[in-house]
Motif scaffolding. Structure first.
Motif, short mmCIF file in Angstrom:
data_model
loop_
_atom_site.label_atom_id
_atom_site.label_comp_id
_atom_site.label_asym_id
_atom_site.label_seq_id
_atom_site.Cartn_x
_atom_site.Cartn_y
_atom_site.Cartn_z
N SER A 67 30.63 83.85 40.00
CA SER A 67 32.08 84.77 39.52
C SER A 67 32.24 84.55 38.25
O SER A 67 33.01 85.51 37.23
N GLU A 68 31.60 83.54 37.39
CA GLU A 68 31.82 83.40 35.94
C GLU A 68 30.69 83.84 34.86
O GLU A 68 30.55 83.42 33.86
N GLY A 125 35.72 79.23 27.60
CA GLY A 125 35.62 78.20 28.39
C GLY A 125 37.18 77.65 28.77
O GLY A 125 37.93 77.86 27.99
N HIS A 126 37.44 77.06 30.04
CA HIS A 126 38.38 76.40 30.24
C HIS A 126 38.30 75.83 31.63
O HIS A 126 37.08 75.89 32.52
N LEU A 127 39.01 74.90 32.13
CA LEU A 127 38.68 74.12 33.32
C LEU A 127 38.62 74.81 34.70
O LEU A 127 37.68 74.55 35.48
N PRO A 128 39.60 75.85 35.14
CA PRO A 128 39.43 76.53 36.15
C PRO A 128 38.07 77.35 36.14
O PRO A 128 37.48 77.52 37.25
N GLY A 129 37.40 77.76 34.92
CA GLY A 129 36.29 78.43 34.90
C GLY A 129 35.24 77.39 35.22
O GLY A 129 34.02 77.59 35.87
N PHE A 130 35.17 76.04 34.73
CA PHE A 130 34.29 74.95 35.10
C PHE A 130 34.26 74.83 36.45
O PHE A 130 33.23 74.66 37.21
N VAL A 131 35.37 74.72 37.15
CA VAL A 131 35.36 74.40 38.63
C VAL A 131 34.64 75.49 39.39
O VAL A 131 33.93 75.23 40.40
N LYS A 132 35.05 76.69 39.03
CA LYS A 132 34.21 77.82 39.84
C LYS A 132 32.88 77.78 39.47
O LYS A 132 32.16 78.08 40.55
N ALA A 133 32.62 77.48 38.54
CA ALA A 133 31.08 77.54 38.10
C ALA A 133 30.58 76.42 39.08
O ALA A 133 29.23 76.54 39.57
N PHE A 134 31.13 75.02 38.90
CA PHE A 134 30.48 73.96 39.52
C PHE A 134 30.48 74.46 40.93
O PHE A 134 29.35 74.01 41.83
N ASP A 135 31.53 74.94 41.74
CA ASP A 135 31.41 75.30 43.05
C ASP A 135 30.42 76.11 43.34
O ASP A 135 29.83 76.04 44.74
N VAL A 201 47.50 79.92 28.18
CA VAL A 201 47.19 79.24 29.49
C VAL A 201 47.83 79.61 30.62
O VAL A 201 47.37 79.76 31.65
N GLY A 202 49.18 80.38 30.31
CA GLY A 202 49.77 81.25 31.54
C GLY A 202 48.81 82.28 32.09
O GLY A 202 48.78 82.59 33.20
N GLU A 203 48.29 82.81 31.16
CA GLU A 203 47.28 84.00 31.26
C GLU A 203 46.11 83.48 32.42
O GLU A 203 45.65 84.10 33.44
N TYR A 208 43.58 82.71 37.61
CA TYR A 208 42.89 82.00 38.62
C TYR A 208 43.73 81.41 39.62
O TYR A 208 43.25 80.37 40.65
N GLN A 209 45.11 81.60 39.74
CA GLN A 209 45.83 80.96 40.52
C GLN A 209 45.99 79.50 40.27
O GLN A 209 45.65 78.67 41.43
N TYR A 210 45.95 78.93 39.21
CA TYR A 210 45.59 77.43 38.82
C TYR A 210 46.57 76.91 37.78
O TYR A 210 46.33 77.34 36.63
#
Length: 281
Positions: A67-68, A125-135, A201-203, A208-210
Motif C-alpha cells: 500500500s506504500e 517517510g514516517h513511522l505509520p508508513g514504516f509499519v505498513k511496509a513492514f507488515d 503530523v495531524g495529516e 493512517y488513523q495513527y
C-alpha cells in the motif's frame, strides 16, 4: 523527519533557532498552504543513502507491491527467516555484513528498504508508513525466526501488531524507544514552527488513523511476549541509551552495552553478531 533537522549538531544550530522559528511562523501566517507543503518536504523527506556497499554474493533482490508503493527486498541464505528493518535515512545495505553472518549460521536474512528509502518507492517517510511496509513484508512469509531492527526500525517493529511477531525473538540495535518524545523535542529544539509540525503530523494521523501520542515503543516492548536483546552504545548521540537501560528491567529483555561504536558503526560490530548468535540459539 529530515536529517537536516534530526541529525543537526553543533553551536551554530542554537544560533539559528530564533531565525528558524521566526521565518517558519511568518511563512505559515502569510501562505499557510505553501508553508505546509514546504514543512512536509522538510520533515518527511529522508536522505537516500548514496554509499556504495559491495553486495554479498548470492544476494537476491525482489520488489513487492504494498500500500506504500513498490518495496525493494534483499534476501540471502537458506533456512528459517530473520527479517531486518533499518531506521530513518538508512537502507538495507547497512545490514549486508550482518546478513552474511546470518546466512553463514544457517538462516535466511531478509531485509527491505522502507518507503522513500534506498531503492523503494515513495516520496515521504514516517513511522505509520514504516509499519505498513513492514507488515506487507511479513504478509508474504509463512513463518519467521525473528526480527532485527536498527534505530527507528525498532519503533516500527514494536508498533507492529502482525500475528507472525507473536512470541518471536527481537534484536534491537540502538533503538529509539522514546520515539514520540524524541521527535517532538528535536523539532522544538530546532526552532521550527510547532504549529506547522502539528499540522503535518495531524495529516498523517488522519490518513493512517495513527495518532502520534499513541506511539510508545518502550511500553510495547514491556508488554510483548518473546525474548528481546538490545545492543546499544553508551555514547549514542541519536538514540537514548538511558531508555534502553530502562528496558533492561523487564525480565524478557537483555541489554548489551557497547562503547565507541556510536549509532551506525554498531551495525558492523562483533558485539552485534554475538548478540544474534546468542538470541538465535
Amino acid at each position: 523527519m529530515s536529517s537536516k533537522i534530526y541529525f543537526r549538531q553543533g553551536k551554530g544550530f542554537d544560533l539559528r533557532r530564533g531565525m528558524i522559528n521566526l521565518t517558519t511562523r511568518l511563512h505559515h501566517t502569510i501562505a499557510p498552504g505553501h508553508a505546509r507543503k514546504v514543512a512536509k518536504n522538510l520533515l518527511l523527506t529522508p536522505d537516500r543513502s548514496k554509499r556504495l556497499i559491495e553486495e554479498p554474493a548470492g544476494l537476491v533482490r525482489r520488489q513487492i507491491e504494498t500500500s506504500e508503493g513498490k518495496i525493494m527486498t534483499y534476501q540471502l541464505g537458506q533456512g528459517p527467516t530473520w527479517i531486518l528493518g533499518h531506521g530513518w535515512s538508512g537502507s538495507s545495505s547497512q545490514f549486508f555484513s550482518l546478513m552474511e553472518h546470518i546466512a553463514a549460521a544457517g538462516y535466511t536474512a531478509l531485509a527491505f528498504d522502507n518507503p522513500a528509502h534506498g531503492e523503494s518507492e515513495g516520496r515521504y517517510g514516517h513511522l505509520p508508513g514504516f509499519v505498513k511496509a513492514f507488515d506487507s513484508v511479513l504478509d508474504q512469509q509463512a513463518s519467521i525466526a525473528g526480527v532485527i531492527a536498527h534505530s527507528m526500525g525498532g519503533a516500527m517493529v514494536l508498533e507492529s501488531r502482525h500475528a507472525l511477531l507473536e512470541g518471536k525473538p527481537v534484536l534491537l540495535v540502538a533503538p529509539v524507544l522514546n520515539y514520540t518524545e524524541n521527535l517532538v523535542s528535536t523539532v522544538r529544539r530546532s526552532g521550527y514552527s510547532m504549529k506547522l509540525f502539528d499540522e503535518v503530523v495531524g495529516e498523517i494521523a488522519e490518513t493512517y488513523q495513527y495518532a502520534l501520542d499513541s506511539i510508545d515503543p518502550l511500553e510495547r516492548l514491556k508488554a510483548r511476549l518473546g525474548s528481546a536483546v538490545i545492543v546499544h552504545d553508551k555514547a549514542d548521540r541519536f538514540a537514548s541509551f538511558a531508555h534502553s537501560k530502562q528496558a533492561e528491567q523487564y525480565d524478557h529483555v537483555k541489554l548489551l552495552a557497547t562503547e565507541g561504536l556510536g549509532h551506525g558503526r554498531i551495525l558492523n560490530s562483533d558485539p552485534l553478531r554475538q548478540a544474534f548468535d546468542s538470541l538465535a540459539s
